[in-house]
Write a protein that holds these residues in place. Structure first.
Motif: not given
Ligand code: COA
Length: 152
Positions: A69-73, A100-104, A121-122, A139-147
């Motif tokens: 939920s990182l978001v900026v107006a 460890q942090l993970y995100l999509l 890899a997810r 999140c859709p399967a196409s989302a990039v998974c990052m660590q």
């Protein structure tokens, strides 16, 4: 942070009365907003006065956490606020013992790559992260998974 914006922005822990504003920012950005109330203790907001202009949150599962939920107006993007929120939530994660942090992401892989995250890899995330709603259904399967490691 990059060049400071011309308005005074304060980053604080989120309060119950911030949920509607966080949801509105996320909806405008096309991001999932489910479960914020459950994880509100691990959310930060950026405010100008009483107005919520940015947010970011964690879902902690042992020594791993989902950064979400990182978001900026829109009118305040490109001024370093996203970077500031990211740095503050990483520091919060460290204080909670997260390693460890993970995100999509479907929209901001470049932004996160410049802040220490690498694509993985997810299927390579810990069970606690794989069990979050973002991973299971939001999140859709196409989302990039990052660590990234909290303390590289
Ligand atoms: C992704 C997001 C949070 C970034 O927030 P932001 O406040 O714009 O981020 P920053 O200003 O810290 O940095 C954004 C980029 O603008 C650049 N920038 C900073 N100040 C700038 C300026 N004055 N003029 C132009 N660019 C600038 C930064 O260098 C950075 O580029 P980089 O990623 O290549 O390093 C924001 O674009 C957003 O809310 N997007 C929609 C929601 C989203 O996709 N969230 C991610 C969900 S996982």
């Amino acid at each position: 942070m990059k060049a400071p914006p011309s308005v005074r922005i304060v980053v604080k822990s989120a309060r119950a009365e911030d949920v509607a504003a966080i949801v509105a920012l996320l909806q405008d950005a096309g991001l999932p907003h489910e479960g914020i109330g459950t994880h509100l203790n691990e959310f930060l907001v950026a405010r100008v006065g009483e107005e919520v202009v940015g947010a970011v949150g964690l879902e902690v599962h042992g020594t791993a956490a989902l950064l979400r939920s990182l978001v900026v107006a829109p009118e305040l993007r490109g001024k370093g606020l996203g970077e500031g929120l990211t740095g503050t939530i990483v520091a919060r994660a460290a204080s909670l013992g997260v390693q460890q942090l993970y995100l999509l992401t479907t929209t901001a892989a470049h932004f996160f790559a410049r802040r220490g995250f690498t694509a993985i890899a997810r299927g390579n995330v810990p069970a606690g992260i794989a069990g979050t709603e973002e991973f299971k259904s939001l999140c859709p399967a196409s989302a990039v998974c990052m660590q990234r490691l909290v303390k590289p």
